[in-house]
Design a protein around this motif. Sequence first.
Motif, PDB file in Angstrom:
ATOM      1  N   LEU A   1      -8.342  -8.555   0.736  1.00  0.00           N
ATOM      2  CA  LEU A   1      -8.765  -7.252   1.246  1.00  0.00           C
ATOM      3  C   LEU A   1      -9.336  -6.367   0.144  1.00  0.00           C
ATOM      4  N   GLY A   2      -8.797  -6.470  -1.058  1.00  0.00           N
ATOM      5  CA  GLY A   2      -9.322  -5.683  -2.163  1.00  0.00           C
ATOM      6  C   GLY A   2     -10.757  -6.018  -2.505  1.00  0.00           C
ATOM      7  N   ASP A   3     -11.175  -7.249  -2.216  1.00  0.00           N
ATOM      8  CA  ASP A   3     -12.548  -7.679  -2.470  1.00  0.00           C
ATOM      9  C   ASP A   3     -13.456  -7.420  -1.267  1.00  0.00           C
ATOM     10  N   LEU A   4     -12.912  -7.612  -0.054  1.00  0.00           N
ATOM     11  CA  LEU A   4     -13.728  -7.530   1.147  1.00  0.00           C
ATOM     12  C   LEU A   4     -14.060  -6.103   1.550  1.00  0.00           C
ATOM     13  N   LEU A   5     -13.128  -5.181   1.354  1.00  0.00           N
ATOM     14  CA  LEU A   5     -13.339  -3.797   1.770  1.00  0.00           C
ATOM     15  C   LEU A   5     -14.059  -3.017   0.668  1.00  0.00           C
ATOM     16  N   ASP A   6     -14.803  -2.015   1.075  1.00  0.00           N
ATOM     17  CA  ASP A   6     -15.547  -1.194   0.127  1.00  0.00           C
ATOM     18  C   ASP A   6     -14.604  -0.577  -0.906  1.00  0.00           C
ATOM     19  N   PRO A   7     -15.060  -0.413  -2.142  1.00  0.00           N
ATOM     20  CA  PRO A   7     -14.206   0.185  -3.179  1.00  0.00           C
ATOM     21  C   PRO A   7     -13.694   1.568  -2.825  1.00  0.00           C
ATOM     22  N   CYS A   8     -14.421   2.297  -1.960  1.00  0.00           N
ATOM     23  CA  CYS A   8     -13.974   3.640  -1.575  1.00  0.00           C
ATOM     24  C   CYS A   8     -12.736   3.599  -0.676  1.00  0.00           C
ATOM     25  N   VAL A   9     -12.439   2.437  -0.103  1.00  0.00           N
ATOM     26  CA  VAL A   9     -11.228   2.294   0.721  1.00  0.00           C
ATOM     27  C   VAL A   9     -10.064   2.028  -0.230  1.00  0.00           C
ATOM     28  N   GLU A  10      -9.248   3.036  -0.429  1.00  0.00           N
ATOM     29  CA  GLU A  10      -8.182   2.961  -1.424  1.00  0.00           C
ATOM     30  C   GLU A  10      -6.831   2.619  -0.826  1.00  0.00           C
ATOM     31  N   ARG A  11      -6.766   2.605   0.481  1.00  0.00           N
ATOM     32  CA  ARG A  11      -5.476   2.374   1.161  1.00  0.00           C
ATOM     33  C   ARG A  11      -5.778   1.790   2.524  1.00  0.00           C
ATOM     34  N   VAL A  12      -4.959   0.861   2.983  1.00  0.00           N
ATOM     35  CA  VAL A  12      -5.199   0.228   4.277  1.00  0.00           C
ATOM     36  C   VAL A  12      -3.879  -0.212   4.883  1.00  0.00           C
ATOM     37  N   ILE A  13      -3.819  -0.179   6.200  1.00  0.00           N
ATOM     38  CA  ILE A  13      -2.713  -0.796   6.936  1.00  0.00           C
ATOM     39  C   ILE A  13      -3.192  -2.161   7.394  1.00  0.00           C
ATOM     40  N   TYR A  14      -2.462  -3.207   7.042  1.00  0.00           N
ATOM     41  CA  TYR A  14      -2.790  -4.537   7.555  1.00  0.00           C
ATOM     42  C   TYR A  14      -1.917  -4.821   8.771  1.00  0.00           C
ATOM     43  N   LEU A  15      -2.540  -5.273   9.862  1.00  0.00           N
ATOM     44  CA  LEU A  15      -1.822  -5.617  11.083  1.00  0.00           C
ATOM     45  C   LEU A  15      -2.212  -7.013  11.541  1.00  0.00           C
ATOM     46  N   ASP A  16      -1.221  -7.790  11.965  1.00  0.00           N
ATOM     47  CA  ASP A  16      -1.479  -9.068  12.618  1.00  0.00           C
ATOM     48  C   ASP A  16      -2.093  -8.839  13.991  1.00  0.00           C
TER      49      ASP A  16
ATOM     50  N   ASN B   1       8.079  -9.230   6.445  1.00  0.00           N
ATOM     51  CA  ASN B   1       7.055  -9.902   7.226  1.00  0.00           C
ATOM     52  C   ASN B   1       5.696  -9.321   6.857  1.00  0.00           C
ATOM     53  N   THR B   2       4.742 -10.193   6.488  1.00  0.00           N
ATOM     54  CA  THR B   2       3.437  -9.723   6.010  1.00  0.00           C
ATOM     55  C   THR B   2       2.492  -9.331   7.140  1.00  0.00           C
ATOM     56  N   GLY B   3       2.950  -9.367   8.392  1.00  0.00           N
ATOM     57  CA  GLY B   3       2.108  -8.998   9.523  1.00  0.00           C
ATOM     58  C   GLY B   3       1.917  -7.514   9.692  1.00  0.00           C
ATOM     59  N   VAL B   4       2.736  -6.710   8.999  1.00  0.00           N
ATOM     60  CA  VAL B   4       2.600  -5.248   9.019  1.00  0.00           C
ATOM     61  C   VAL B   4       2.844  -4.757   7.603  1.00  0.00           C
ATOM     62  N   MET B   5       1.793  -4.280   6.951  1.00  0.00           N
ATOM     63  CA  MET B   5       1.927  -3.798   5.570  1.00  0.00           C
ATOM     64  C   MET B   5       1.045  -2.574   5.348  1.00  0.00           C
ATOM     65  N   VAL B   6       1.549  -1.631   4.571  1.00  0.00           N
ATOM     66  CA  VAL B   6       0.735  -0.551   4.025  1.00  0.00           C
ATOM     67  C   VAL B   6       0.398  -0.958   2.597  1.00  0.00           C
ATOM     68  N   MET B   7      -0.894  -0.951   2.249  1.00  0.00           N
ATOM     69  CA  MET B   7      -1.329  -1.498   0.964  1.00  0.00           C
ATOM     70  C   MET B   7      -2.125  -0.459   0.170  1.00  0.00           C
ATOM     71  N   ASP B   8      -1.746  -0.291  -1.082  1.00  0.00           N
ATOM     72  CA  ASP B   8      -2.506   0.541  -2.003  1.00  0.00           C
ATOM     73  C   ASP B   8      -3.548  -0.359  -2.659  1.00  0.00           C
ATOM     74  N   LEU B   9      -4.791  -0.250  -2.239  1.00  0.00           N
ATOM     75  CA  LEU B   9      -5.826  -1.156  -2.721  1.00  0.00           C
ATOM     76  C   LEU B   9      -6.285  -0.818  -4.143  1.00  0.00           C
ATOM     77  N   VAL B  10      -6.061   0.402  -4.590  1.00  0.00           N
ATOM     78  CA  VAL B  10      -6.389   0.736  -5.983  1.00  0.00           C
ATOM     79  C   VAL B  10      -5.475  -0.050  -6.906  1.00  0.00           C
ATOM     80  N   ARG B  11      -4.172   0.017  -6.656  1.00  0.00           N
ATOM     81  CA  ARG B  11      -3.217  -0.734  -7.473  1.00  0.00           C
ATOM     82  C   ARG B  11      -3.386  -2.240  -7.282  1.00  0.00           C
ATOM     83  N   TRP B  12      -3.734  -2.644  -6.061  1.00  0.00           N
ATOM     84  CA  TRP B  12      -3.950  -4.068  -5.786  1.00  0.00           C
ATOM     85  C   TRP B  12      -5.081  -4.615  -6.658  1.00  0.00           C
ATOM     86  N   ARG B  13      -6.178  -3.878  -6.686  1.00  0.00           N
ATOM     87  CA  ARG B  13      -7.335  -4.329  -7.473  1.00  0.00           C
ATOM     88  C   ARG B  13      -7.032  -4.273  -8.969  1.00  0.00           C
TER      89      ARG B  13
END
Length: 376
Positions: free
Chosen positions: A166-181, A241-253
């Motif tokens: 997700l850190g690669d696929l989403l635009d760099p301006c997206v700094e946070r995302v909820i991942y849902l199954d 469970n990785t089906g519901v996560m709040v992700m900080d994409l800045v720290r992820w990247r």
Amino acid sequence: MAANGGLFRSDLLGLFGFFAVLILSSSFCLGIRSVPDGADLAGLLRFNEAPEYRNGVGCPTLGPSSCDPSLVHIAMTLDSEYLRGSVAAVHSVLKHASCPENVYFHFIAAEFDPASPRVLNRLVRSTFPSLRFSVHIFREDKVINLISSSIRQALENPLNYARNYLGDLLDPCVERVIYLDSDLVVVDDIQKLWSTKLTGSRVIGAPEYCHANFTKYFTPGFWSDPVMSRVFASRRPCYFNTGVMVMDLVRWREGNYRKRIAMWMEIQRQRRIYDLGSLPPFLLVFAGNVESIDHRWNQHGLGGDNVRGSCRSLHPGPVSLLHWSGKGKPWARLDAKTPCPLDHLWEPYDLHHESSMSSKTNDLSSASVAGLSSYL
């Protein structure tokens, strides 16, 4: 449309009755129209157009940019096999959101899915005409050589690993995302989950289950290896469970977590250390350093285990999200006329065209209600 509050177990039967009224009311039936067939959509499931959900009072006004800081970003996979589940999940998020027009969906579609990303894009647009979304193409060759066999073939689908990218696929301006199954429904305002604070240096947040037997997620060979098992030496790991996560994409990247996960997948290819698909690498990297989110946000396991897919009951406590993780999926069991009682809570969000109102009415029999009440 204003948000509905979280649901307690004692309230779920009332919710079920409310859904029954919705399904049987003529106004509800008239509010949905069928999306017409198109040449490119031949062979795919057909869906009814969803009602148009509008922002409630106090929602911020947004511009057209997907980088607007007031947006709630949600990432989900989108493929022909789980399409029906994905559509129901999106519908549920919009229905209960206080600001549905401020939710932006990032759909991750496999490059070589039987339905091309272009077709999936058109189908989503036809079903949700006012939805803010984009479709990102996931190249399966990025991960295919890292995937090892699992206890269930469905867990070997390369798209299961798209969350790693997700850190690669989403635009760099997206700094946070909820991942849902794709096999879940949200029954609360998604803004509440979005507001989760990731404290310290934590990269992800998820409901944790520290009572679970954590050792079972890895092989005896892993635990007997003094070097590998030392990865948890400074942590108190809990299952999540990785089906519901709040992700900080800045720290992820910044932390290059995609590569950290890939490293463990490489080790798995050389020496089998787990059996359960895409979950264990996440546990190896994050378990013990996860922002713990209330269990109400992932009432998981409703699909049963990974072998039998048997019926399950709810965990104690309030409910904001119902998750059919496991082998059994509600749409498949409903179509087979062998639903579990809780599958009827998924059904009102189903926009599948062939799931006619008459068949739904038949399912809402006194026997179904009686069976459901034993789970609440």
